[in-house]
Design a protein around this motif. Structure first.
Motif, mmCIF file in Angstrom:
data_model
loop_
_atom_site.group_PDB
_atom_site.id
_atom_site.type_symbol
_atom_site.label_atom_id
_atom_site.label_comp_id
_atom_site.label_asym_id
_atom_site.label_seq_id
_atom_site.Cartn_x
_atom_site.Cartn_y
_atom_site.Cartn_z
ATOM 1 N N ARG A 132 2.626 -13.869 -6.703
ATOM 2 C CA ARG A 132 1.802 -14.474 -6.326
ATOM 3 C C ARG A 132 2.551 -15.700 -7.262
ATOM 4 O O ARG A 132 2.345 -16.985 -6.364
ATOM 5 C CB ARG A 132 0.723 -13.964 -6.381
ATOM 6 N N GLN A 142 6.347 -12.123 0.443
ATOM 7 C CA GLN A 142 8.031 -12.799 1.042
ATOM 8 C C GLN A 142 8.986 -10.886 1.213
ATOM 9 O O GLN A 142 8.612 -9.466 0.553
ATOM 10 C CB GLN A 142 9.101 -13.371 0.034
ATOM 11 N N GLN A 174 5.512 -17.193 -5.691
ATOM 12 C CA GLN A 174 5.454 -17.327 -4.145
ATOM 13 C C GLN A 174 6.073 -18.877 -3.650
ATOM 14 O O GLN A 174 6.287 -18.956 -2.767
ATOM 15 C CB GLN A 174 4.688 -17.176 -3.496
#
Length: 143
Positions: free
Chosen positions: A59, A2, A62
């Motif tokens: 990760r 992001q 997310q």
């Protein structure tokens, strides 16, 4: 990844890199070649552990942002434990100057965490979805 994650990672790098370079130069001047090697190993350890830790955190969070605090604390704890294991494993090495390694590691790690904190506090992150949601058919929200 992001956009906020990229900004936080960039902010940490922009603070840690100059601190690491200064610590490396000082180590090389004070402790010579072994100090330079120790400082370079410390830079690699910080970049590896903290960079991979940030990637893992990004990760993990997310698709589940609600676990960000728990995941962040877990990743940070694992990073510190792994660095401790590395320091203990190479505590008696003659490959590099241990003091230069330790001080460079400390300075760079603190700079990295400080950069992350500063960037996290100053970035503008949305806490809600800016797009209006369409109410489901038959729900009371649409009336």
């Amino acid at each position: 990844m992001q956009p906020n994650d990229v900004r936080i990672l960039r902010g940490a790098t922009l603070v840690a890199a100059p601190a690491g370079v200064v610590a490396t130069v000082v180590s090389a001047i004070v402790a010579g070649e072994k100090g330079l090697v120790g400082a370079l190993v410390a830079l690699a350890v910080v970049a590896g552990f903290f960079g991979l830790g940030s990637a893992a955190l990004m990760r993990i969070t997310q698709n589940k942002p609600q676990v960000a605090m728990t995941a962040g604390l877990l990743v940070y704890t694992v990073q510190i434990l792994l660095i401790g294991v590395f320091v203990i494993a190479f505590g008696d090495t003659t490959l590099f100057n241990g003091r230069a390694f330790g001080l460079t590691l400390l300075v760079t790690a603190l700079a990295w965490v400080g950069g992350q904190v500063k960037q996290s506090l100053t970035s503008r992150m949305l806490y809600v979805n800016p797009e209006p949601s369409v109410p489901a058919e038959g729900s009371r929200d649409g009336m």
